[in-house]
Design a protein around this motif. Sequence first.
Motif, PDB file in Angstrom:
ATOM      1  N   GLY A 193      -4.324   6.471   0.484  1.00  0.00           N
ATOM      2  CA  GLY A 193      -5.126   5.798  -0.539  1.00  0.00           C
ATOM      3  C   GLY A 193      -6.366   5.182   0.061  1.00  0.00           C
ATOM      4  N   GLU A 194      -7.205   4.646  -0.812  1.00  0.00           N
ATOM      5  CA  GLU A 194      -8.452   4.025  -0.356  1.00  0.00           C
ATOM      6  C   GLU A 194      -8.151   2.617   0.141  1.00  0.00           C
ATOM      7  OE1 GLU A 194     -12.979   3.649  -2.194  1.00  0.00           O
ATOM      8  OE2 GLU A 194     -11.272   3.855  -3.527  1.00  0.00           O
ATOM      9  N   ASP A 216       0.527   1.528  -5.808  1.00  0.00           N
ATOM     10  CA  ASP A 216      -0.173   2.456  -4.914  1.00  0.00           C
ATOM     11  C   ASP A 216      -1.179   3.308  -5.693  1.00  0.00           C
ATOM     12  OD1 ASP A 216       1.277   4.464  -6.190  1.00  0.00           O
ATOM     13  OD2 ASP A 216       2.751   4.665  -4.579  1.00  0.00           O
ATOM     14  N   GLN A 217      -1.736   4.316  -5.022  1.00  0.00           N
ATOM     15  CA  GLN A 217      -2.788   5.109  -5.679  1.00  0.00           C
ATOM     16  C   GLN A 217      -2.243   5.969  -6.822  1.00  0.00           C
ATOM     17  OE1 GLN A 217      -4.625   7.944  -3.021  1.00  0.00           O
ATOM     18  NE2 GLN A 217      -2.728   9.063  -2.672  1.00  0.00           N
ATOM     19  N   ASP A 218      -0.907   6.109  -6.872  1.00  0.00           N
ATOM     20  CA  ASP A 218      -0.307   6.855  -7.986  1.00  0.00           C
ATOM     21  C   ASP A 218       0.254   5.920  -9.059  1.00  0.00           C
ATOM     22  OD1 ASP A 218      -0.784   9.338  -6.711  1.00  0.00           O
ATOM     23  OD2 ASP A 218       0.942   8.956  -5.407  1.00  0.00           O
ATOM     24  N   LEU A 250      -4.127  -1.188  -0.296  1.00  0.00           N
ATOM     25  CA  LEU A 250      -4.756   0.007  -0.869  1.00  0.00           C
ATOM     26  C   LEU A 250      -5.294  -0.304  -2.250  1.00  0.00           C
ATOM     27  CD1 LEU A 250      -2.120   2.775   0.031  1.00  0.00           C
ATOM     28  CD2 LEU A 250      -4.260   2.229   1.243  1.00  0.00           C
ATOM     29  N   ALA A 269      -3.894   1.777  -8.509  1.00  0.00           N
ATOM     30  CA  ALA A 269      -4.252   2.569  -9.699  1.00  0.00           C
ATOM     31  C   ALA A 269      -3.716   1.859 -10.947  1.00  0.00           C
ATOM     32  CB  ALA A 269      -3.624   3.952  -9.604  1.00  0.00           C
TER      33      ALA A 269
END
Length: 295
Positions: A124-125, A152-154, A186, A189
Amino acid sequence: MYDLNEDTITDAVLARFAETPDRRLKLLVQALVRHLHGFVRETEPTFEEWRVAIDFLTRTGQMCSDVRQEFILLSDVLGVSMLVDAINHRQPEGATETTVLGPFHVVGAPQPAHGADISAGLPGEKLLVEGTVVAASGEPVSGAVVEVWSADQDGFYDVQRSDLDGSALRATFRADQAGRFHFWTLMPAHYPIPADGPVGDLLGATARHPYRPAHVHFMISAAGHEQLVTHIFAEGSPYLDSDAVFGVKSSLIQPFEPKPPGATPDGRVLDQPWRHLVRRFGLKAAGTSKLAKAS
Ligand code: BEZ
Ligand code: FE
């Protein structure tokens, strides 16, 4: 007390609770009876509709476990959690606004050093969070306990992922002498609240989506101050104006500033773009919230 009918039954039930010794309990239970009877009078449910309602509540209870609290989720999507929060935080200027706790807080998260990367190797970013905790007076609150957690990014929290061993994207820090803390995590999302139970069925049946905008959770505790439970929402995230649990306040939305690869304020050098969130958190002195009226 017999021959009760739809005009007399409410007063009869209220009278049955009249000797409740605890004043607050009496107020609560009698108000519940009045509002519940009012609901039934207004909607005039059929026996089948009442059965469906009881079945919904039964399934809501059955969905609850050590790691799932479907009744809180129900309170969240009905806006009741945020209403209770608002009533209990009629707060003085200067304090950071509050929002829902949510089901993904974990007691006893790891306590890494300031500046640690808490992403546990997840992709992730990268996001650098720099915070300062201050009192109503503006003085820093050194030693404040700062708990943080995010998706997280998901859009998954660590506790939702069976592929993770330990915790990720959550930690507990202690603010330094200047009330400061910082860590790497991170970019979160946006994500759906757990929608595979009765609350999800309710959202589906009422054409509502289950999403929350991207955010990082903070819970900040310090002696002599009220505990602050809040999130910071990422400006530009989808669903800011239609959060499934009604938790967004404009004072809690801010840019998670995009930064180019290169040197970071804490002396790292990143070869990827990253994000930067800088935030001040204002605590209220203990006992200064205007709580719900007692009678
Ligand atoms: C959360 O932000 O983690 C959350 C809040 C309320 C319901 C579900 C999730
Ligand atoms: Fe959340």
